[in-house]
Structures are given as structure tokens and as C-alpha cells.
Design a protein around this motif. Sequence first.
Motif, PDB file in Angstrom:
ATOM      1  N   GLN A  20       0.837  -1.207   0.000  1.00 34.15           N
ATOM      2  CA  GLN A  20       0.000   0.000   0.000  1.00 34.15           C
ATOM      3  C   GLN A  20       0.866   1.249   0.000  1.00 34.15           C
ATOM      4  O   GLN A  20       0.610   2.193  -0.749  1.00 34.15           O
ATOM      5  N   ASP A  24       0.946   4.125  -2.876  1.00 30.99           N
ATOM      6  CA  ASP A  24       0.685   5.515  -2.515  1.00 30.99           C
ATOM      7  C   ASP A  24       1.862   6.416  -2.884  1.00 30.99           C
ATOM      8  O   ASP A  24       1.682   7.519  -3.405  1.00 30.99           O
ATOM      9  N   ALA A 158      -5.577  -1.768  -4.289  1.00 26.64           N
ATOM     10  CA  ALA A 158      -5.734  -0.429  -3.729  1.00 26.64           C
ATOM     11  C   ALA A 158      -6.082   0.556  -4.845  1.00 26.64           C
ATOM     12  O   ALA A 158      -5.649   0.386  -5.985  1.00 26.64           O
TER      13      ALA A 158
END
Length: 170
Positions: A20, A24, A158
Motif C-alpha cells: 500500500q 501511494d 488499492a
Amino acid sequence: MVLSSVFANGFSTSNRITQQLNFDSQFHDLNQFIRNDLRRAGFAIEGTRAGAVKWKDSPQTVFVNAARDCLAYAYEYTDGGVDKVHYSSLYLNDSSELKLYTKQKSITEPPKNITAACTGGEVISVSSEIQLASFVVDISLFPAIAVAMSASSPVNGAQDSSQLNVTVVN
């Protein structure tokens, strides 16, 4: 047995968090690159050329195609004492990757034709870690430019989206 289960769960959680954070970080870096580079659009080393630094046949310093998924701009810079023009374009390819075309030329060379803006270049979003679902550009309020992107991670699913509001400073 209990310790093995706890260790496996901890490792799995750590791996998910790392994936994640990686997604990001890459999405953030992509946004920052676009914002920082686009601010230079039309920048001229000499004030007499301000607003004239653009791709050939482009009506203004920032060009967006009819589909609004290809963005092209140019600016001047100095490289080792030599003034040059940096031509850039960003567009979404068929593999959901953002491609960047760049070309540097001396100021005295003729400008590049805008018809080549949405071809060639290199991928700047790694498809194994980030897939762009959309890349839409709005220049209706120029010199303010809105760039909307949404992406997902093929690794863990995600998702993220952004709306960049960039003002061209030249």
C-alpha cells in the motif's frame, strides 16, 4: 503452532502495508512530477518569447487533444550554458500506463509538430505496481489546468484518485 500463526499473520500484514505504501508513494510521485513540470509550460529565458514557447501548430503554450487524454507543453531551459527547448507530452496508452515523450532541442532548431505529441516516449508509471484507469485534462480556465487521474494497484487492488489544479507560471 500458535507462534507460527502469529508470525505468518504479522508477515502478511507487513507485506500488505508495504504494498500500500509503495502504491501511494508512486501515485504521489507521479502527481508531483506532473505538477512541477507543467508549471514551467511556456517559460522563456528571454522575456520577448514569453508565451511563444510551444509545440509547432499549437494554439497556446499547453495543448490538449480532443479526447482530453494527451497533454503537450514546452519550455526553455539552460543546459551547460546552452539555451534549449524541452518538449513534453503525457498521455495514457492502451496498457493503462502513463507515457512521457520528451525531446530537448536548441532554441534555434525548428519546433516539433504537435501531431507527434501523443506518440512515442517512455512509460513513467510502472504497470506492475500502478494501473491508471483515467487521465483527463481540462484547460478551459487556462492558465489554470486541471489534471484528473485515477489509479489502482494490480498487486493488492488499492485505489486512489487525484485532481491536480496547476497554474502555469511563465
